[in-house]
Write a protein that holds these residues in place. Structure first.
Motif, mmCIF file in Angstrom:
data_model
loop_
_atom_site.group_PDB
_atom_site.id
_atom_site.type_symbol
_atom_site.label_atom_id
_atom_site.label_comp_id
_atom_site.label_asym_id
_atom_site.label_seq_id
_atom_site.Cartn_x
_atom_site.Cartn_y
_atom_site.Cartn_z
ATOM 1 N N ASP A 8 -7.393 4.704 -3.469
ATOM 2 C CA ASP A 8 -7.064 6.367 -3.133
ATOM 3 C C ASP A 8 -9.144 6.373 -2.258
ATOM 4 O O ASP A 8 -9.945 5.355 -2.452
ATOM 5 N N ILE A 9 -8.376 6.446 -1.326
ATOM 6 C CA ILE A 9 -9.569 6.707 0.470
ATOM 7 C C ILE A 9 -10.222 7.603 0.712
ATOM 8 O O ILE A 9 -8.890 9.049 1.450
ATOM 9 N N HIS A 23 -3.074 7.783 -0.216
ATOM 10 C CA HIS A 23 -3.552 6.800 -1.534
ATOM 11 C C HIS A 23 -3.009 5.998 -0.663
ATOM 12 O O HIS A 23 -1.772 6.724 0.213
ATOM 13 N N TYR A 24 -3.174 4.936 -1.055
ATOM 14 C CA TYR A 24 -2.767 3.711 0.168
ATOM 15 C C TYR A 24 -2.416 2.301 -1.248
ATOM 16 O O TYR A 24 -3.071 2.300 -2.288
ATOM 17 N N SER A 25 -1.348 1.300 -0.575
ATOM 18 C CA SER A 25 -1.186 -0.025 -0.975
ATOM 19 C C SER A 25 -2.487 -0.845 -0.824
ATOM 20 O O SER A 25 -3.185 -0.541 0.399
ATOM 21 N N SER A 26 -2.456 -1.636 -1.383
ATOM 22 C CA SER A 26 -3.671 -2.841 -1.283
ATOM 23 C C SER A 26 -3.820 -2.812 -0.120
ATOM 24 O O SER A 26 -3.843 -3.636 0.601
ATOM 25 N N SER A 27 -2.172 -3.551 0.250
ATOM 26 C CA SER A 27 -2.035 -3.976 1.168
ATOM 27 C C SER A 27 -1.444 -3.191 2.664
ATOM 28 O O SER A 27 -1.141 -3.660 3.671
ATOM 29 N N SER A 67 -7.073 -6.268 12.202
ATOM 30 C CA SER A 67 -5.669 -7.146 11.401
ATOM 31 C C SER A 67 -5.785 -7.034 8.873
ATOM 32 O O SER A 67 -4.992 -7.542 8.382
ATOM 33 N N LYS A 68 -7.256 -6.645 8.672
ATOM 34 C CA LYS A 68 -7.677 -6.776 7.365
ATOM 35 C C LYS A 68 -6.624 -5.689 6.070
ATOM 36 O O LYS A 68 -6.465 -4.584 7.299
ATOM 37 N N THR A 69 -6.480 -6.525 5.011
ATOM 38 C CA THR A 69 -5.940 -5.044 4.503
ATOM 39 C C THR A 69 -6.912 -4.520 3.925
ATOM 40 O O THR A 69 -7.861 -4.935 3.481
ATOM 41 N N VAL A 70 -7.284 -3.434 2.873
ATOM 42 C CA VAL A 70 -7.657 -2.374 1.943
ATOM 43 C C VAL A 70 -7.544 -3.827 0.869
ATOM 44 O O VAL A 70 -8.910 -3.825 0.332
ATOM 45 N N GLY A 71 -6.517 -4.711 0.028
ATOM 46 C CA GLY A 71 -6.917 -4.800 -0.592
ATOM 47 C C GLY A 71 -8.346 -6.773 -0.196
ATOM 48 O O GLY A 71 -9.670 -6.877 -0.950
#
Length: 118
Positions: A8-9, A23-27, A67-71
């Protein structure tokens, strides 16, 4: 197959107001998050980004790369399980716009000398 982690961000704007939480996925990529911020930008703000290139997201004191993911951006310390991650949003207008504004602001000055030599 393992279940994908989700986060959650919420996005904190320059005036202290927030967009979200969402709500976002870590990808999900930072680029995707920026698109969401621009599309959900509140009406009536004095500073409005024209596109995702004018938006910078900051988390844990670091500017996040598109280019980075949330994870990859999550920090393992300081986060509460099930809590909401706060990302700060900075709007930085493009350089081409600021250069043209500077030219408009600088009006030519007339130099008049009133010295008298005796």
């Amino acid at each position: 197959m393992p279940e994908e982690e989700s986060v959650d961000i919420k996005f904190r704007l320059y005036d202290g107001s927030d967009i979200g939480p969402f709500h976002y996925s870590s990808s999900s990529t930072v680029d995707f998050l920026k698109q969401r911020v621009v599309s959900d930008w509140p009406k009536g703000k004095t500073v409005v980004p024209k596109g995702i290139n004018e938006v910078k997201l900051i988390s844990s004191g670091k500017i996040l790369e598109n280019s980075k993911t949330v994870g990859q951006c999550k920090t393992p310390f300081g986060e509460v399980a099930g809590g909401v991650t706060v990302m700060h949003v900075v709007v930085q207008p493009s350089l081409a716009k600021t250069k043209t504004e500077k030219k408009v602001d600088k009006a030519p000055k007339a130099v008049i000398c009133t010295c008298t030599i005796l």
